[in-house]
Write an enzyme that holds these catalytic residues in place. Sequence first.
Site, PDB file in Angstrom:
ATOM      1  N   LEU A   1     138.096 -19.318  -4.222  1.00 50.53           N
ATOM      2  CA  LEU A   1     138.300 -20.531  -5.020  1.00 50.53           C
ATOM      3  C   LEU A   1     137.974 -21.790  -4.222  1.00 50.53           C
ATOM      4  O   LEU A   1     138.004 -22.889  -4.751  1.00 50.53           O
ATOM      5  CB  LEU A   1     139.756 -20.613  -5.504  1.00 50.53           C
TER       6      LEU A   1
ATOM      7  N   GLY B   1     139.134 -23.462   1.552  1.00 45.43           N
ATOM      8  CA  GLY B   1     138.603 -24.123   2.755  1.00 45.43           C
ATOM      9  C   GLY B   1     138.087 -25.519   2.433  1.00 45.43           C
ATOM     10  O   GLY B   1     138.268 -26.453   3.220  1.00 45.43           O
TER      11      GLY B   1
ATOM     12  N   LYS C   1     147.641 -19.191 -18.281  1.00 48.01           N
ATOM     13  CA  LYS C   1     148.543 -18.077 -17.926  1.00 48.01           C
ATOM     14  C   LYS C   1     148.328 -17.560 -16.494  1.00 48.01           C
ATOM     15  O   LYS C   1     149.325 -17.345 -15.772  1.00 48.01           O
ATOM     16  CB  LYS C   1     148.365 -16.941 -18.946  1.00 48.01           C
ATOM     17  N   PRO C   2     147.074 -17.348 -16.056  1.00 46.73           N
ATOM     18  CA  PRO C   2     146.921 -16.858 -14.676  1.00 46.73           C
ATOM     19  C   PRO C   2     147.568 -17.800 -13.659  1.00 46.73           C
ATOM     20  O   PRO C   2     148.191 -17.347 -12.698  1.00 46.73           O
ATOM     21  CB  PRO C   2     145.398 -16.800 -14.477  1.00 46.73           C
TER      22      PRO C   2
ATOM     23  N   CYS D   1     117.564 -17.990  17.167  1.00 47.62           N
ATOM     24  CA  CYS D   1     118.069 -16.788  17.833  1.00 47.62           C
ATOM     25  C   CYS D   1     117.129 -15.601  17.618  1.00 47.62           C
ATOM     26  O   CYS D   1     116.049 -15.591  18.193  1.00 47.62           O
ATOM     27  CB  CYS D   1     119.509 -16.517  17.398  1.00 47.62           C
TER      28      CYS D   1
ATOM     29  N   GLY E   1     115.252 -15.207  15.280  1.00 49.53           N
ATOM     30  CA  GLY E   1     114.040 -15.853  14.773  1.00 49.53           C
ATOM     31  C   GLY E   1     113.152 -16.331  15.915  1.00 49.53           C
ATOM     32  O   GLY E   1     111.923 -16.221  15.860  1.00 49.53           O
ATOM     33  N   MET E   2     113.763 -16.840  16.967  1.00 45.98           N
ATOM     34  CA  MET E   2     113.003 -17.266  18.144  1.00 45.98           C
ATOM     35  C   MET E   2     112.435 -16.041  18.862  1.00 45.98           C
ATOM     36  O   MET E   2     111.278 -16.017  19.282  1.00 45.98           O
ATOM     37  CB  MET E   2     113.929 -18.061  19.078  1.00 45.98           C
ATOM     38  N   GLN E   3     113.261 -15.003  18.960  1.00 46.42           N
ATOM     39  CA  GLN E   3     112.796 -13.798  19.651  1.00 46.42           C
ATOM     40  C   GLN E   3     111.609 -13.185  18.914  1.00 46.42           C
ATOM     41  O   GLN E   3     110.642 -12.730  19.529  1.00 46.42           O
ATOM     42  CB  GLN E   3     113.950 -12.795  19.776  1.00 46.42           C
TER      43      GLN E   3
ATOM     44  N   GLU F   1     116.072  -4.718  22.344  1.00 38.75           N
ATOM     45  CA  GLU F   1     117.188  -4.462  21.427  1.00 38.75           C
ATOM     46  C   GLU F   1     116.872  -3.277  20.510  1.00 38.75           C
ATOM     47  O   GLU F   1     117.764  -2.533  20.121  1.00 38.75           O
ATOM     48  CB  GLU F   1     117.479  -5.716  20.579  1.00 38.75           C
TER      49      GLU F   1
ATOM     50  N   HIS G   1     122.265 -21.527  18.328  1.00 39.26           N
ATOM     51  CA  HIS G   1     122.472 -21.718  16.884  1.00 39.26           C
ATOM     52  C   HIS G   1     122.751 -23.188  16.562  1.00 39.26           C
ATOM     53  O   HIS G   1     123.911 -23.609  16.498  1.00 39.26           O
ATOM     54  CB  HIS G   1     123.644 -20.842  16.406  1.00 39.26           C
TER      55      HIS G   1
ATOM     56  N   GLU H   1     122.599 -24.711  13.853  1.00 41.32           N
ATOM     57  CA  GLU H   1     123.277 -24.910  12.564  1.00 41.32           C
ATOM     58  C   GLU H   1     124.791 -25.066  12.731  1.00 41.32           C
ATOM     59  O   GLU H   1     125.460 -25.605  11.849  1.00 41.32           O
ATOM     60  CB  GLU H   1     122.950 -23.758  11.600  1.00 41.32           C
TER      61      GLU H   1
HETATM   62  N1  GLN Z   1     120.162  -9.695  18.170  1.00 34.17           N
HETATM   63  C1  GLN Z   1     119.729 -10.747  19.029  1.00 34.17           C
HETATM   64  C2  GLN Z   1     120.508 -10.799  20.325  1.00 34.17           C
HETATM   65  O1  GLN Z   1     121.583 -10.256  20.421  1.00 34.17           O
HETATM   66  C3  GLN Z   1     119.822 -12.076  18.316  1.00 34.17           C
HETATM   67  C4  GLN Z   1     121.211 -12.491  18.029  1.00 34.17           C
HETATM   68  C5  GLN Z   1     121.310 -13.557  16.991  1.00 34.17           C
HETATM   69  O2  GLN Z   1     120.335 -13.821  16.274  1.00 34.17           O
HETATM   70  N2  GLN Z   1     122.458 -14.149  16.821  1.00 34.17           N
HETATM   71  O3  GLN Z   1     120.063 -11.374  21.266  1.00 34.17           O
END
Ligand code: GLN
Length: 556
Positions: free
Chosen positions: A17, A20, A193-194, A384, A386-388, A408, A510, A512
Amino acid sequence: MEKAKYVFVTGGVVSSLGKGIVASSLGLLLQKRGLKVQNIKFDPYLNVDPGTMNPFQHGEVFVLDDGSETDLDLGHYERFLDQSQSRVNNVTTGQIYHTIITRERRGDYLGATVQVIPHVTEEIKNRLRSVARVADQPDVVIAEIGGTVGDIESLPFLEAIRQIGLEEGDRSVMFIHVTLVPYINTAGEFKTKPTQHSVKELREIGIQPHMLICRSAKPINDSLRQKISLFCSVPTRSVIVAEDVSTIYEVPLKFHHQEMDQIVCEHFGWQAPEPDLVAWEGLVDRIKNPAKRIKIAICGKYVNLKDAYKSIIESFIHAGVANDAEVNLVWVSSEDIKHAGPEKYLADIDGLLIPGGFGERGVEGKIEAIRYVRQHNIPFFGICLGMQCAVIEFARNVCGLSDAHSFEFYRDLKHPVIHLMADQEGVTELGGTMRLGAYPCLLEPQSRSYAAYGSSEITERHRHRYELNNAYRDMLARQGLLMAGLSPDQRLVEIVEIPSHPWFVGVQFHPELKSRLVRPHPLFREFVRAAVLYQDDRSGRMLRLEEPVDTSRSHG
Ligand code: GLN
């Protein structure tokens, strides 16, 4: 200094709902009245933290500066109040039991039988009161109880806050209950009612709410508020309506119009000045009335569960405001890209973002998508994983290492361009063992990142185990990949860029997690700006292509 007051936010009828958002909105209003606010979220599950939970079930894991992995509601607290949280601001049943059992094994209970009441409830109250004692002593602690009234798991928390109500006294504690008032289409009316049942359930536990927040799809009229007031024993003025709005950032404004913050101040006997909401109203207005619209594709594994990317979605709202643009997010499954090719999904986008993630599924699709935007000069932002993936793509298709991949996913690789970090070797436990939290990073003065941040030293939050393999740094750099950000000891590559591309930035951290409405993240802001420019350029190009050739001006 007066003792801190407590506001408890509980939820009834159904989950999701937006407790937060309610807690954050009230926090913002009180903060704008000059009060010092701390938020805390109680999560009634047995996991110690959400770090090991599947984002499909739980949504995003919000990592704080101190490295704690927390519930995504802490992201709302930070984004609304522009105030960083720490590990004391999120408490789970798992943490409570962990503390109690450790104590019991040590013999601290001196032979007593350890029970939910009083031992678990005491520990909950301790955690709550420790937030009231943080360095910058708050005037009020707003505590959100996860789950729904009636859940078995929530009971110890509700019992603990009931006890706090008794111990602190009625004028020091306020209970706010968030409920749903559904609109039944076939009957053409709202049903209360709820809400009545949910308040009844709360009263059986011994808690009488002082205020109700009624979530509904449409506005609720005064006679219905009066009815709810009568049945639930809450003054009509304190029956606050929270109808659906187009942006969550409008919620505090809606609450203020209904005097929510005034009622709270009166309850606690505070003479606080009216909040100045002019700047906030301006931001909300810009969210609702953008001058431009751009399309950014997000290519990830959990495209159906937006909560897994909560902070990224919010970051784009903030960055959109900074660019006077609405960012329309197009969710593209990496598996679809792999099967049907990137052209089908990415031909008309203005930017591509690849978010973080774990596991190999979808990685090849992401790499294909990156190749496409790199070659077509479409703005790219990799976070992350995405960069890799961007590094793998570059190694494969620019450096010619066709079997480049991440350690990985495969252990016996010829070219592990992404490798396990040295301090992760031998780590076997999953919970809380990644490289977590804020770390400093030094930026290359010639980089786009430096231009975005306007500073050479930054700190950003991390959550990963793997890194760019230093053995490949020189080769990647020679082929045009700029190591734009490094850890101060130079051992970890934190940012890569392609300077010859209009905007191609991959970050190991990150960003974001640090974007806020009043302070959009520099990299999101610049990525959106690049996407706006790309769109202008693209529509200019299309216009030029469509324009009939003007023969009258030709010579000869
Ligand atoms: N799996 C990757 C790592 O552990 C990237 C992690 C992530 O995107 N948060 O390095």
